[in-house]
Design a protein around this motif. Structure first.
Motif, PDB file in Angstrom:
ATOM      1  N   PRO A   7       0.831  -1.209   0.000  1.00 45.62           N
ATOM      2  CA  PRO A   7       0.000   0.000   0.000  1.00 45.62           C
ATOM      3  C   PRO A   7       0.863   1.255   0.000  1.00 45.62           C
ATOM      4  N   LEU A   8       0.333   2.337  -0.624  1.00 44.23           N
ATOM      5  CA  LEU A   8       1.052   3.599  -0.660  1.00 44.23           C
ATOM      6  C   LEU A   8       1.036   4.207   0.723  1.00 44.23           C
ATOM      7  N   PRO A   9       2.196   4.477   1.296  1.00 43.16           N
ATOM      8  CA  PRO A   9       2.239   5.058   2.647  1.00 43.16           C
ATOM      9  C   PRO A   9       1.490   6.392   2.693  1.00 43.16           C
ATOM     10  N   SER A  10       0.887   6.641   3.816  1.00 41.05           N
ATOM     11  CA  SER A  10       0.065   7.847   3.944  1.00 41.05           C
ATOM     12  C   SER A  10       0.882   9.120   3.780  1.00 41.05           C
ATOM     13  N   ASP A  11       2.135   9.107   4.243  1.00 45.25           N
ATOM     14  CA  ASP A  11       2.948  10.312   4.115  1.00 45.25           C
ATOM     15  C   ASP A  11       3.290  10.591   2.653  1.00 45.25           C
ATOM     16  N   VAL A  12       3.475   9.484   1.867  1.00 50.76           N
ATOM     17  CA  VAL A  12       3.769   9.653   0.444  1.00 50.76           C
ATOM     18  C   VAL A  12       2.527  10.180  -0.283  1.00 50.76           C
ATOM     19  N   ALA A  13       1.348   9.609   0.061  1.00 48.05           N
ATOM     20  CA  ALA A  13       0.101  10.065  -0.559  1.00 48.05           C
ATOM     21  C   ALA A  13      -0.155  11.528  -0.242  1.00 48.05           C
ATOM     22  N   ALA A  14       0.157  11.929   0.985  1.00 48.72           N
ATOM     23  CA  ALA A  14      -0.055  13.322   1.387  1.00 48.72           C
ATOM     24  C   ALA A  14       0.833  14.259   0.590  1.00 48.72           C
ATOM     25  N   VAL A  15       2.082  13.855   0.368  1.00 49.16           N
ATOM     26  CA  VAL A  15       3.008  14.696  -0.392  1.00 49.16           C
ATOM     27  C   VAL A  15       2.552  14.788  -1.852  1.00 49.16           C
ATOM     28  N   LEU A  16       2.161  13.668  -2.446  1.00 53.38           N
ATOM     29  CA  LEU A  16       1.720  13.677  -3.846  1.00 53.38           C
ATOM     30  C   LEU A  16       0.518  14.603  -4.049  1.00 53.38           C
ATOM     31  N   GLY A  17      -0.407  14.594  -3.097  1.00 51.79           N
ATOM     32  CA  GLY A  17      -1.624  15.389  -3.245  1.00 51.79           C
ATOM     33  C   GLY A  17      -1.583  16.750  -2.602  1.00 51.79           C
ATOM     34  N   ALA A  18      -0.413  17.167  -2.091  1.00 52.88           N
ATOM     35  CA  ALA A  18      -0.320  18.465  -1.407  1.00 52.88           C
ATOM     36  C   ALA A  18      -0.710  19.596  -2.359  1.00 52.88           C
ATOM     37  N   PRO A  19      -1.683  20.433  -1.983  1.00 49.55           N
ATOM     38  CA  PRO A  19      -2.139  21.515  -2.873  1.00 49.55           C
ATOM     39  C   PRO A  19      -1.024  22.470  -3.298  1.00 49.55           C
ATOM     40  N   ASP A  20      -0.146  22.833  -2.371  1.00 51.97           N
ATOM     41  CA  ASP A  20       0.936  23.768  -2.701  1.00 51.97           C
ATOM     42  C   ASP A  20       1.872  23.167  -3.741  1.00 51.97           C
ATOM     43  N   ARG A  21       2.172  21.875  -3.600  1.00 49.04           N
ATOM     44  CA  ARG A  21       3.065  21.229  -4.566  1.00 49.04           C
ATOM     45  C   ARG A  21       2.418  21.157  -5.947  1.00 49.04           C
ATOM     46  N   LEU A  22       1.137  20.771  -5.981  1.00 47.21           N
ATOM     47  CA  LEU A  22       0.439  20.675  -7.267  1.00 47.21           C
ATOM     48  C   LEU A  22       0.282  22.052  -7.915  1.00 47.21           C
ATOM     49  N   ALA A  23       0.080  23.088  -7.091  1.00 48.66           N
ATOM     50  CA  ALA A  23      -0.040  24.439  -7.627  1.00 48.66           C
ATOM     51  C   ALA A  23       1.275  24.896  -8.242  1.00 48.66           C
ATOM     52  N   ALA A  24       2.410  24.573  -7.555  1.00 52.44           N
ATOM     53  CA  ALA A  24       3.722  24.936  -8.099  1.00 52.44           C
ATOM     54  C   ALA A  24       3.989  24.204  -9.409  1.00 52.44           C
ATOM     55  N   LEU A  25       3.596  22.926  -9.460  1.00 48.13           N
ATOM     56  CA  LEU A  25       3.776  22.135 -10.687  1.00 48.13           C
ATOM     57  C   LEU A  25       2.940  22.710 -11.821  1.00 48.13           C
ATOM     58  N   ASP A  26       1.687  23.060 -11.514  1.00 46.88           N
ATOM     59  CA  ASP A  26       0.790  23.587 -12.553  1.00 46.88           C
ATOM     60  C   ASP A  26       1.274  24.936 -13.063  1.00 46.88           C
ATOM     61  N   ALA A  27       1.849  25.752 -12.158  1.00 49.30           N
ATOM     62  CA  ALA A  27       2.339  27.056 -12.573  1.00 49.30           C
ATOM     63  C   ALA A  27       3.559  26.938 -13.472  1.00 49.30           C
ATOM     64  N   ALA A  28       4.459  25.990 -13.146  1.00 54.55           N
ATOM     65  CA  ALA A  28       5.702  25.853 -13.907  1.00 54.55           C
ATOM     66  C   ALA A  28       5.522  25.066 -15.191  1.00 54.55           C
ATOM     67  N   LEU A  29       4.645  24.078 -15.166  1.00 54.56           N
ATOM     68  CA  LEU A  29       4.470  23.222 -16.343  1.00 54.56           C
ATOM     69  C   LEU A  29       3.007  22.791 -16.400  1.00 54.56           C
ATOM     70  N   PRO A  30       2.105  23.701 -16.844  1.00 55.91           N
ATOM     71  CA  PRO A  30       0.670  23.408 -16.797  1.00 55.91           C
ATOM     72  C   PRO A  30       0.248  22.262 -17.703  1.00 55.91           C
ATOM     73  N   VAL A  31       0.983  22.028 -18.789  1.00 55.24           N
ATOM     74  CA  VAL A  31       0.616  20.976 -19.731  1.00 55.24           C
ATOM     75  C   VAL A  31       1.871  20.177 -20.098  1.00 55.24           C
ATOM     76  N   PHE A  32       1.781  18.842 -20.031  1.00 52.71           N
ATOM     77  CA  PHE A  32       2.874  17.991 -20.483  1.00 52.71           C
ATOM     78  C   PHE A  32       2.662  17.674 -21.952  1.00 52.71           C
ATOM     79  N   LEU A  33       3.621  18.093 -22.774  1.00 52.86           N
ATOM     80  CA  LEU A  33       3.497  17.911 -24.215  1.00 52.86           C
ATOM     81  C   LEU A  33       4.341  16.765 -24.739  1.00 52.86           C
ATOM     82  N   GLY A  34       4.873  15.947 -23.820  1.00 58.38           N
ATOM     83  CA  GLY A  34       5.707  14.826 -24.249  1.00 58.38           C
ATOM     84  C   GLY A  34       7.168  15.103 -23.933  1.00 58.38           C
ATOM     85  N   PRO A  35       8.026  14.123 -24.175  1.00 58.26           N
ATOM     86  CA  PRO A  35       9.459  14.299 -23.914  1.00 58.26           C
ATOM     87  C   PRO A  35      10.012  15.525 -24.634  1.00 58.26           C
ATOM     88  N   ASP A  36      10.933  16.210 -23.942  1.00 59.61           N
ATOM     89  CA  ASP A  36      11.513  17.442 -24.460  1.00 59.61           C
ATOM     90  C   ASP A  36      13.021  17.220 -24.660  1.00 59.61           C
TER      91      ASP A  36
END
Length: 499
Positions: A7-36
């Protein structure tokens, strides 16, 4: 295989779904267009650093890990919950696992228990805005000995390089979007100005060059349409308006206030409304760039002039009409002392003038057609206009004086016919003939009014004011005349009026 995944550890799941982390990811790379390909060298350096066959530069989403660059694998994504990297970023530091089967964090991962049977892992987080949004990582299918202490700092440098590259590419993307939006806005603005027929222009005072859009050159009649000197710009203004226009521009330059002027173009004489102001100043505070627009207001100017002419014409007509009304009132009073009879007679003559004035007003005090005047003046007194009024005429246009005078004549003839003549019975009829003749270069209307089918006329009957009015209504029109004959079978009037 999936059933045996730990099972996915709860601390790992929390980090993956952290709003601040996802917001930073969306701001820096909102769309993945494939390998660069820009990240391929970073993946190659990571593989060479640990002498392994597989390396990745990834971004880590809530559910998917996408590969910006990869070496040694054809895949471009993997589930986030099954990745080594999700465990690494949960720890917050670079991670090395020398044998994945012996490490509790990775022993149950599908890529360890199944193909490609990974054993070695080394990864460092890509940190943007204080949040781990991805990784630079290396893999091997065989265990490794413990790595030397200098390798992880170098892997962190590669991750930092990847973060900088992501930010640079994001900045370039944002600049491109801004430039595209600006270009669209400029095109929209240019199209809007063109559609609205608005000329825009810019005067670079330091160089003395004036440039504008296509509408600007078209309005001024300047060909070819290319930047020109300020001197040529001013010569495109009508000489009568040039001094005033230059004076107002100088005043706007000196005061910094808005320029507002109206001038004609030298070539076409069309009226342009100009607006503008200083847009930029130099280091010494002197105007360096002036921005302006021109709008073609010729139609409005012509309409304004036409309104002024109409008001002058109306003022003239009102004075004439008042004088005529006074004369009508005096003459009508002389013919009767009965207030009721006076009001009936005077109101009818007043209505006749009103009808003629109404027609002229509808046509901006220009010309009206004889047919319209006949209908307005006769129809109210006919029992059946279509059957009782027979008209044979040329196409005749009447000016204001002609329409008012002839209107009174027709009114008196019609009211007389209604009271005593052919329009007093259904069997009666009025036959009107109107022809335009050329007499010594002058167009002249010859018109006859002939009543038939009505009561017999007593030629000895009293000659009233109506008869006098009929014969004198055209006195203001030089060369005109009206002659009325009270024949036994019906009244006949012969009208002559220069056009």
């Amino acid at each position: 295989m999936k059933d045996n995944v730990q099972p996915l550890p709860s601390d790992v799941a929390a980090v993956l779904g952290a709003p601040d982390r996802l917001a930073a990811l969306d701001a820096a790379l909102p769309v993945f267009l494939g390998p660069d390909p820009d990240f391929d060298d970073i993946a190659a350096l990571a593989a060479g650093l640990f002498s392994v066959p597989i390396s990745l530069v990834t971004i880590l989403g809530r559910t998917d890990q996408w590969f910006l660059a990869r070496q040694g694998t054809p895949e471009i994504r993997a589930p986030s919950e099954d990745s080594f990297c999700a465990r690494m970023i949960a720890g917050g530091e670079p991670l090395v696992i020398t044998d994945a089967r012996e490490d509790g964090r990775s022993a149950g991962l599908p890529s360890v228990t199944g193909e490609p049977h990974l054993r070695f892992y080394a990864g460092a987080p890509i940190v943007i805005g204080g949040q781990a949004v991805g990784t630079v990582c290396a893999f091997d299918v065989k265990p490794h000995s413990p790595v030397t202490s200098d390798l992880l700092p170098r892997l962190k440098q590669l991750a930092s390089l990847a973060a900088s590259l992501i930010l640079l590419k994001d900045e370039a993307r944002r600049r491109a979007l801004a430039a595209e939006a600006l270009s669209r806005e400029e095109k929209r603005h240019a199209l809007a100005l063109d559609a609205a027929n608005v000329a825009s222009w810019l005067w670079d005072i330091s160089t003395g060059i004036v440039s504008g859009n296509e509408t600007f050159y078209r309005m001024l009649g300047v060909q070819p349409a290319k930047p020109m000197s300020a001197r040529r710009f001013f010569t495109a203004v009508h000489p009568a308006d040039r001094k005033t226009t230059i004076g107002r521009l100088r005043e706007a330059l000196a005061s910094g206030k808005e320029y507002d002027g109206l001038f004609r173009t030298a070539k076409s004489g069309r009226w342009l409304l100009g607006r503008g102001r200083v847009h930029e100043w130099d280091a010494d505070g002197r105007p360096s760039v002036f921005l302006g627009i021109n709008v073609d207001v010729t139609d409005g100017q012509l309409a304004s002039e036409r309104t002024r002419l109409l008001l002058r014409e109306l003022n003239h007509r009102v004075k004439n009409t008042l004088a005529m009304l006074q004369s009508l009132a005096r003459q009508t009073l002389r013919q009767t002392s009965d207030p009721v009879e006076f009001m009936d007679a005077f109101a009818g003559r007043l209505q006749s003038l009103s009808e003629a004035h109404g027609l002229l007003s509808d046509h901006e005090w220009g010309v009206i057609h004889l047919k319209m005047l006949l209908q307005k003046q006769i129809m109210p007194y006919a029992i059946d206009y279509e059957k009782q009024v027979e008209i044979h005429k040329d196409e005749v246009e009447l000016g204001p004086d002609q329409a008012v005078g002839l209107g009174l004549v027709l009114h008196e003839l019609a009211t007389n016919a209604r009271k005593y003549g052919s329009l007093s019975v259904r069997s009666g009829k009025v036959v009107i003939t109107a022809r335009v003749l050329n007499e010594e270069g002058q167009r002249v209307l010859n018109m006859t009014w002939h009543e038939v089918g009505g009561p017999l006329v007593d030629p000895k009957g009293r000659r009233g004011f109506g008869s006098v009015l009929i014969e004198r209504s055209l006195d203001k029109i030089l060369g005109s005349s009206v002659h009325v004959e009270y024949l036994p079978k019906g009244v006949t009037a012969v009208i002559r009026m220069p056009l």
